[in-house]
Design a protein around this motif. Structure first.
Motif, PDB file in Angstrom:
ATOM      1  N   ALA A  38      10.105  -1.399  -7.491  1.00 32.21           N
ATOM      2  CA  ALA A  38       9.126  -0.605  -6.746  1.00 32.21           C
ATOM      3  C   ALA A  38       9.263   0.868  -7.060  1.00 32.21           C
ATOM      4  N   ARG A  39       8.152   1.568  -7.011  1.00 29.39           N
ATOM      5  CA  ARG A  39       8.192   3.028  -7.108  1.00 29.39           C
ATOM      6  C   ARG A  39       7.166   3.584  -6.131  1.00 29.39           C
ATOM      7  N   PRO A  40       7.500   4.707  -5.473  1.00 33.34           N
ATOM      8  CA  PRO A  40       6.619   5.228  -4.431  1.00 33.34           C
ATOM      9  C   PRO A  40       5.356   5.895  -4.970  1.00 33.34           C
ATOM     10  N   ASP A  41       5.334   6.252  -6.248  1.00 31.99           N
ATOM     11  CA  ASP A  41       4.125   6.850  -6.803  1.00 31.99           C
ATOM     12  C   ASP A  41       3.401   5.807  -7.650  1.00 31.99           C
ATOM     13  N   TYR A  42       2.496   6.257  -8.481  1.00 36.71           N
ATOM     14  CA  TYR A  42       1.659   5.322  -9.224  1.00 36.71           C
ATOM     15  C   TYR A  42       2.360   4.817 -10.489  1.00 36.71           C
ATOM     16  N   CYS A  43       1.810   3.749 -11.058  1.00 36.75           N
ATOM     17  CA  CYS A  43       2.394   3.149 -12.249  1.00 36.75           C
ATOM     18  C   CYS A  43       2.432   4.155 -13.388  1.00 36.75           C
ATOM     19  N   SER A  44       3.472   4.068 -14.183  1.00 35.10           N
ATOM     20  CA  SER A  44       3.547   4.945 -15.346  1.00 35.10           C
ATOM     21  C   SER A  44       2.680   4.387 -16.468  1.00 35.10           C
ATOM     22  N   ALA A  72      16.135  -9.192 -22.210  1.00 40.44           N
ATOM     23  CA  ALA A  72      16.767 -10.263 -22.968  1.00 40.44           C
ATOM     24  C   ALA A  72      18.161  -9.803 -23.401  1.00 40.44           C
ATOM     25  N   PRO A  73      19.056 -10.731 -23.683  1.00 42.00           N
ATOM     26  CA  PRO A  73      20.415 -10.350 -24.105  1.00 42.00           C
ATOM     27  C   PRO A  73      20.391  -9.431 -25.311  1.00 42.00           C
ATOM     28  N   GLY A  74      21.110  -8.325 -25.194  1.00 46.55           N
ATOM     29  CA  GLY A  74      21.200  -7.385 -26.298  1.00 46.55           C
ATOM     30  C   GLY A  74      19.992  -6.490 -26.484  1.00 46.55           C
ATOM     31  N   LYS A  75      19.025  -6.573 -25.601  1.00 46.86           N
ATOM     32  CA  LYS A  75      17.817  -5.760 -25.730  1.00 46.86           C
ATOM     33  C   LYS A  75      17.641  -4.867 -24.519  1.00 46.86           C
ATOM     34  N   GLU A  76      16.827  -3.848 -24.690  1.00 47.30           N
ATOM     35  CA  GLU A  76      16.531  -2.944 -23.587  1.00 47.30           C
ATOM     36  C   GLU A  76      15.555  -3.596 -22.609  1.00 47.30           C
ATOM     37  N   ARG A  77      15.608  -3.107 -21.388  1.00 46.83           N
ATOM     38  CA  ARG A  77      14.660  -3.586 -20.384  1.00 46.83           C
ATOM     39  C   ARG A  77      13.268  -3.072 -20.745  1.00 46.83           C
ATOM     40  N   GLU A  78      12.284  -3.963 -20.729  1.00 46.43           N
ATOM     41  CA  GLU A  78      10.938  -3.568 -21.120  1.00 46.43           C
ATOM     42  C   GLU A  78       9.932  -3.869 -20.011  1.00 46.43           C
ATOM     43  N   GLY A  79       8.955  -3.013 -19.912  1.00 43.47           N
ATOM     44  CA  GLY A  79       7.917  -3.189 -18.910  1.00 43.47           C
ATOM     45  C   GLY A  79       6.886  -4.221 -19.343  1.00 43.47           C
ATOM     46  N   LEU A  80       6.407  -5.019 -18.397  1.00 44.74           N
ATOM     47  CA  LEU A  80       5.406  -6.045 -18.660  1.00 44.74           C
ATOM     48  C   LEU A  80       4.063  -5.692 -18.020  1.00 44.74           C
ATOM     49  N   ALA A  81       4.096  -5.293 -16.778  1.00 43.17           N
ATOM     50  CA  ALA A  81       2.866  -4.965 -16.064  1.00 43.17           C
ATOM     51  C   ALA A  81       3.219  -4.243 -14.781  1.00 43.17           C
ATOM     52  N   CYS A  82       2.241  -3.546 -14.244  1.00 43.36           N
ATOM     53  CA  CYS A  82       2.453  -2.807 -12.996  1.00 43.36           C
ATOM     54  C   CYS A  82       1.156  -2.835 -12.211  1.00 43.36           C
ATOM     55  N   ILE A  83       1.275  -2.898 -10.899  1.00 43.73           N
ATOM     56  CA  ILE A  83       0.099  -2.825 -10.037  1.00 43.73           C
ATOM     57  C   ILE A  83       0.350  -1.724  -9.020  1.00 43.73           C
ATOM     58  N   ASN A  84      -0.585  -0.794  -8.908  1.00 40.93           N
ATOM     59  CA  ASN A  84      -0.313   0.375  -8.087  1.00 40.93           C
ATOM     60  C   ASN A  84      -0.734   0.176  -6.643  1.00 40.93           C
ATOM     61  N   GLU A 109       0.824  -1.207   0.000  1.00 41.86           N
ATOM     62  CA  GLU A 109       0.000   0.000   0.000  1.00 41.86           C
ATOM     63  C   GLU A 109       0.860   1.260   0.000  1.00 41.86           C
ATOM     64  N   ASP A 110       2.175   1.074   0.095  1.00 38.55           N
ATOM     65  CA  ASP A 110       3.107   2.206   0.043  1.00 38.55           C
ATOM     66  C   ASP A 110       3.767   2.361  -1.320  1.00 38.55           C
ATOM     67  N   TYR A 111       3.835   1.270  -2.091  1.00 39.62           N
ATOM     68  CA  TYR A 111       4.578   1.272  -3.344  1.00 39.62           C
ATOM     69  C   TYR A 111       3.773   0.620  -4.462  1.00 39.62           C
ATOM     70  N   SER A 112       3.983   1.125  -5.657  1.00 43.45           N
ATOM     71  CA  SER A 112       3.544   0.412  -6.851  1.00 43.45           C
ATOM     72  C   SER A 112       4.663  -0.542  -7.254  1.00 43.45           C
ATOM     73  N   ILE A 113       4.294  -1.715  -7.768  1.00 37.03           N
ATOM     74  CA  ILE A 113       5.275  -2.718  -8.149  1.00 37.03           C
ATOM     75  C   ILE A 113       5.135  -3.048  -9.627  1.00 37.03           C
ATOM     76  N   GLY A 114       6.245  -3.029 -10.322  1.00 29.42           N
ATOM     77  CA  GLY A 114       6.249  -3.366 -11.737  1.00 29.42           C
ATOM     78  C   GLY A 114       7.079  -4.602 -12.024  1.00 29.42           C
ATOM     79  N   TYR A 127      -4.828  -1.334  -8.512  1.00 30.14           N
ATOM     80  CA  TYR A 127      -5.185  -1.285  -9.934  1.00 30.14           C
ATOM     81  C   TYR A 127      -3.954  -1.620 -10.760  1.00 30.14           C
ATOM     82  N   SER A 128      -4.175  -2.387 -11.811  1.00 30.54           N
ATOM     83  CA  SER A 128      -3.047  -2.855 -12.613  1.00 30.54           C
ATOM     84  C   SER A 128      -3.114  -2.300 -14.026  1.00 30.54           C
ATOM     85  N   ILE A 129      -1.971  -2.274 -14.646  1.00 27.84           N
ATOM     86  CA  ILE A 129      -1.854  -1.859 -16.036  1.00 27.84           C
ATOM     87  C   ILE A 129      -0.965  -2.870 -16.747  1.00 27.84           C
ATOM     88  N   ASP A 130      -1.362  -3.213 -17.946  1.00 26.92           N
ATOM     89  CA  ASP A 130      -0.685  -4.253 -18.720  1.00 26.92           C
ATOM     90  C   ASP A 130       0.062  -3.588 -19.864  1.00 26.92           C
TER      91      ASP A 130
END
Length: 122
Positions: free
Chosen positions: A95-101, A40-52, A30-35, A56-59
């Motif tokens: 974790a991030r202290p505010d809501y999911c991006s 993958a090798p040679g690729k940028e880090r990518e977001g999959l999902a987040c729950i605030n 209840e203090d942090y949103s979690i993503g 509430y979640s975002i895909d």
């Protein structure tokens, strides 16, 4: 100090499912949103999902991945279905202290877990 530890990674066959878990200590969900992210090798880090902080979640990656949280266990799970070889990567929670991006970028998330390897192969 907030710490995150991922678990549940491993080897899975194409078409299979896997459930990852992120255990949080030093704070409550209840203090942090979690993503969930992956890299993958040679690729940028990518977001999959987040729950605030309010549950509430975002895909960010389509309907094959489902994020959920357990307030009693202080964990956030990522259910992954219909896995294919392109899903092979190291999977991280953060974790991030505010809501999911809206865009699912890694910026603003701190701290991060050390990651768990997921390998999809025959």
């Amino acid at each position: 100090q907030v710490q995150l530890v991922e678990s549940g990674g491993g080897l899975v066959q194409p078409g299979g499912s896997l459930k990852l878990s992120c255990a949080i200590s030093g704070a409550t969900l209840e203090d942090y949103s979690i993503g969930w992210f992956r890299q993958a090798p040679g690729k940028e880090r990518e977001g999959l999902a987040c729950i605030n902080k309010r549950g509430y979640s975002i895909d960010y990656n389509g309907s094959r991945f489902t994020i959920s949280r357990d307030l009693a266990r202080n964990t956030v799970d990522l259910q992954m279905d219909s896995l294919n070889m392109e899903d092979t990567a190291v999977y991280y929670c953060a974790a991030r202290p505010d809501y999911c991006s809206i865009l699912g970028k890694p910026s603003g998330f701190d701290p991060w877990g050390r990651g768990t390897q997921v390998t999809v192969s025959t």
